[in-house]
Scaffold this motif. Structure first.
Motif, PDB file in Angstrom:
ATOM      1  N   ASP A 104       0.854  -1.184   0.000  1.00  0.00           N
ATOM      2  CA  ASP A 104       0.000   0.000   0.000  1.00  0.00           C
ATOM      3  C   ASP A 104       0.894   1.239   0.000  1.00  0.00           C
ATOM      4  OD1 ASP A 104      -2.280   1.551  -0.026  1.00  0.00           O
ATOM      5  OD2 ASP A 104      -3.182   0.618   1.737  1.00  0.00           O
ATOM      6  N   TYR A 105       0.259   2.385  -0.244  1.00  0.00           N
ATOM      7  CA  TYR A 105       0.980   3.641  -0.410  1.00  0.00           C
ATOM      8  C   TYR A 105       0.180   4.719   0.317  1.00  0.00           C
ATOM      9  CZ  TYR A 105       3.808   7.086  -3.029  1.00  0.00           C
ATOM     10  OH  TYR A 105       4.683   8.076  -3.396  1.00  0.00           O
ATOM     11  N   LEU A 106       0.727   5.231   1.425  1.00  0.00           N
ATOM     12  CA  LEU A 106       0.026   6.205   2.247  1.00  0.00           C
ATOM     13  C   LEU A 106       0.677   7.572   2.112  1.00  0.00           C
ATOM     14  CD1 LEU A 106      -0.439   4.158   5.545  1.00  0.00           C
ATOM     15  CD2 LEU A 106      -1.968   4.297   3.569  1.00  0.00           C
ATOM     16  N   LEU A 107      -0.140   8.590   1.892  1.00  0.00           N
ATOM     17  CA  LEU A 107       0.353   9.956   1.800  1.00  0.00           C
ATOM     18  C   LEU A 107       0.277  10.631   3.168  1.00  0.00           C
ATOM     19  CD1 LEU A 107      -1.204  11.234  -1.551  1.00  0.00           C
ATOM     20  CD2 LEU A 107       1.204  10.722  -1.096  1.00  0.00           C
ATOM     21  N   LYS A 108       1.353  11.332   3.529  1.00  0.00           N
ATOM     22  CA  LYS A 108       1.357  12.108   4.767  1.00  0.00           C
ATOM     23  C   LYS A 108       0.541  13.388   4.560  1.00  0.00           C
ATOM     24  CE  LYS A 108       6.030  10.622   6.127  1.00  0.00           C
ATOM     25  NZ  LYS A 108       7.414  11.070   6.390  1.00  0.00           N
ATOM     26  N   PRO A 109      -0.204  13.838   5.566  1.00  0.00           N
ATOM     27  CA  PRO A 109      -0.410  13.188   6.852  1.00  0.00           C
ATOM     28  C   PRO A 109      -1.354  11.994   6.740  1.00  0.00           C
ATOM     29  CG  PRO A 109      -1.755  15.163   6.708  1.00  0.00           C
ATOM     30  CD  PRO A 109      -0.907  15.139   5.471  1.00  0.00           C
ATOM     31  N   VAL A 110      -1.013  10.907   7.377  1.00  0.00           N
ATOM     32  CA  VAL A 110      -1.807   9.682   7.310  1.00  0.00           C
ATOM     33  C   VAL A 110      -2.993   9.801   8.263  1.00  0.00           C
ATOM     34  CG1 VAL A 110      -1.810   7.196   7.623  1.00  0.00           C
ATOM     35  CG2 VAL A 110       0.241   8.343   6.756  1.00  0.00           C
ATOM     36  N   ALA A 116      -6.503   2.633   9.302  1.00  0.00           N
ATOM     37  CA  ALA A 116      -7.334   1.515   9.737  1.00  0.00           C
ATOM     38  C   ALA A 116      -7.670   0.590   8.570  1.00  0.00           C
ATOM     39  CB  ALA A 116      -8.618   2.037  10.386  1.00  0.00           C
ATOM     40  N   GLN A 117      -7.989   1.179   7.400  1.00  0.00           N
ATOM     41  CA  GLN A 117      -8.314   0.362   6.233  1.00  0.00           C
ATOM     42  C   GLN A 117      -7.102  -0.426   5.761  1.00  0.00           C
ATOM     43  OE1 GLN A 117     -11.464  -0.096   4.719  1.00  0.00           O
ATOM     44  NE2 GLN A 117     -10.216  -1.792   3.940  1.00  0.00           N
ATOM     45  N   THR A 118      -5.938   0.212   5.778  1.00  0.00           N
ATOM     46  CA  THR A 118      -4.712  -0.474   5.370  1.00  0.00           C
ATOM     47  C   THR A 118      -4.420  -1.663   6.279  1.00  0.00           C
ATOM     48  OG1 THR A 118      -3.720   1.492   4.384  1.00  0.00           O
ATOM     49  CG2 THR A 118      -2.206  -0.210   5.146  1.00  0.00           C
ATOM     50  N   LEU A 119      -4.580  -1.476   7.571  1.00  0.00           N
ATOM     51  CA  LEU A 119      -4.303  -2.559   8.512  1.00  0.00           C
ATOM     52  C   LEU A 119      -5.328  -3.687   8.398  1.00  0.00           C
ATOM     53  CD1 LEU A 119      -3.221  -0.480  11.618  1.00  0.00           C
ATOM     54  CD2 LEU A 119      -1.758  -1.873  10.148  1.00  0.00           C
ATOM     55  N   LEU A 120      -6.555  -3.317   8.121  1.00  0.00           N
ATOM     56  CA  LEU A 120      -7.571  -4.343   7.890  1.00  0.00           C
ATOM     57  C   LEU A 120      -7.220  -5.171   6.657  1.00  0.00           C
ATOM     58  CD1 LEU A 120     -10.310  -5.593   8.613  1.00  0.00           C
ATOM     59  CD2 LEU A 120     -11.394  -3.823   7.226  1.00  0.00           C
ATOM     60  N   THR A 124      -6.109  -9.268   6.438  1.00  0.00           N
ATOM     61  CA  THR A 124      -6.729 -10.200   5.502  1.00  0.00           C
ATOM     62  C   THR A 124      -5.678 -10.855   4.614  1.00  0.00           C
ATOM     63  OG1 THR A 124      -8.752  -8.865   5.466  1.00  0.00           O
ATOM     64  CG2 THR A 124      -8.440 -10.422   3.668  1.00  0.00           C
ATOM     65  N   ALA A 125      -4.729 -10.048   4.119  1.00  0.00           N
ATOM     66  CA  ALA A 125      -3.685 -10.574   3.240  1.00  0.00           C
ATOM     67  C   ALA A 125      -2.804 -11.590   3.950  1.00  0.00           C
ATOM     68  CB  ALA A 125      -2.839  -9.431   2.692  1.00  0.00           C
ATOM     69  N   LEU A 126      -2.479 -11.325   5.193  1.00  0.00           N
ATOM     70  CA  LEU A 126      -1.608 -12.221   5.949  1.00  0.00           C
ATOM     71  C   LEU A 126      -2.365 -13.427   6.496  1.00  0.00           C
ATOM     72  CD1 LEU A 126       0.437  -9.483   7.820  1.00  0.00           C
ATOM     73  CD2 LEU A 126       1.313 -11.037   6.071  1.00  0.00           C
ATOM     74  N   PRO A 136      -9.263  -1.341  15.911  1.00  0.00           N
ATOM     75  CA  PRO A 136      -9.003  -0.719  17.199  1.00  0.00           C
ATOM     76  C   PRO A 136     -10.189  -0.907  18.127  1.00  0.00           C
ATOM     77  CG  PRO A 136      -9.600   0.926  15.582  1.00  0.00           C
ATOM     78  CD  PRO A 136      -9.486  -0.371  14.849  1.00  0.00           C
ATOM     79  N   PRO A 137      -9.951  -1.087  19.427  1.00  0.00           N
ATOM     80  CA  PRO A 137     -11.064  -1.180  20.355  1.00  0.00           C
ATOM     81  C   PRO A 137     -11.787   0.155  20.430  1.00  0.00           C
ATOM     82  CG  PRO A 137      -8.990  -1.029  21.540  1.00  0.00           C
ATOM     83  CD  PRO A 137      -8.644  -1.181  20.084  1.00  0.00           C
ATOM     84  N   VAL A 138     -13.102   0.117  20.451  1.00  0.00           N
ATOM     85  CA  VAL A 138     -13.904   1.333  20.521  1.00  0.00           C
ATOM     86  C   VAL A 138     -14.688   1.324  21.823  1.00  0.00           C
ATOM     87  CG1 VAL A 138     -15.772   2.653  19.472  1.00  0.00           C
ATOM     88  CG2 VAL A 138     -14.090   1.500  18.023  1.00  0.00           C
TER      89      VAL A 138
END
Length: 247
Positions: A104-110, A116-120, A124-126, A136-138
């Motif tokens: 993935d490619y994230l632009l600053k400021p992240v 959250a979408q990237t980590l989700l 899934t990929a892993l 994250p806990p809410v």
């Protein structure tokens, strides 16, 4: 219990590392293994380290550049470990990044939402825990206003400011007024809500930038809002912004 995803951060800006660490701290199934401020040390570590899951990699660093680290990794798939997530302020590197199988490619400021979408997607990929996506806990927070009770997700609240006998809750979408004291709020809010000024509580999960300002400090939030912070309250937030998550 599923093992935590092992994460490496490489960025030559200390504040960028601190900011990303603070945002990642809300994820209980991440473990930050190490952080680096230059490309040479990053590459050397990745060539010898075992079982790293995710690498947040800045494009521009002293020594070998992030894009060159990705190229030397010799990946044949963006989905193979470690997943490289490029983080940069420059859009023009996106094509070569994906050409060398960046995940993935994230632009600053992240933003927190984009992260959250990237980590989700990474979870899934892993395929570490497909039936329980990384999230994250809410916490649901309640506030009395008049004869009603407000129910808010803690992540929705950016900051809370005192206004006379009232408190103004600034959320991502609106400002709400409650009648409660600073002391009462501090006793029951989650630990990411800290007092940064005599009249201000800040949700550290929404901090994008911190810089000195007129002998005190100034926070910039993820929506661009500026918040003054008194040096008097530095101990309230300094450790949380710089601390590594332990699990």
């Amino acid at each position: 219990m599923t093992a935590a995803l092992k994460v490496v951060i490489a960025d030559d800006e200390p504040l960028a590392i601190s900011n990303l660490k603070a945002k990642l701290a809300v994820y209980p199934n991440l473990q930050i293994v190490d952080c680096f401020d230059n490309g040479d040390d990053t590459l050397q570590f990745l060539q010898t380290a075992a079982d790293i899951d995710i690498v947040f990699l800045d494009i521009q660093m002293p020594g070998i550049k992030g894009i060159d680290i990705l190229q030397q990794a010799g990946k044949s798939s963006a989905m193979s470990k470690p997943l490289f997530i490029l983080v940069t302020a420059y859009e023009q590197f996106a094509f070569p990044a994906f050409e060398h199988f960046a995940f993935d490619y994230l632009l600053k400021p992240v933003s927190r939402q984009r992260l959250a979408q990237t980590l989700l997607d990474a979870r899934t990929a892993l395929d570490k825990q497909p039936d329980q996506p990384l999230a994250p806990p809410v916490n649901k927070l309640t506030f009395k206003t008049g004869g009603s009770t407000l129910l808010l997700d803690d992540i929705e609240i950016m900051l809370i400011e005192a206004a006379g006998n009232y408190m103004c809750i600034h959320t991502l979408h609106e400002t709400l007024i409650i009648r409660e004291t600073m002391k009462e709020l501090l006793q029951r809010l989650p630990k990411q809500f800290v007092q940064v000024h005599r009249s201000t509580l800040l949700n550290l999960h929404h901090v994008h930038k911190l810089q000195p300002h007129n002998n005190d400090y100034e926070f910039t939030l993820t929506d661009g809002k500026k918040v003054n912070a008194s040096r008097r309250y530095k101990l309230n937030w300094a450790d949380q912004l710089s601390a590594l998550p332990q699990n």
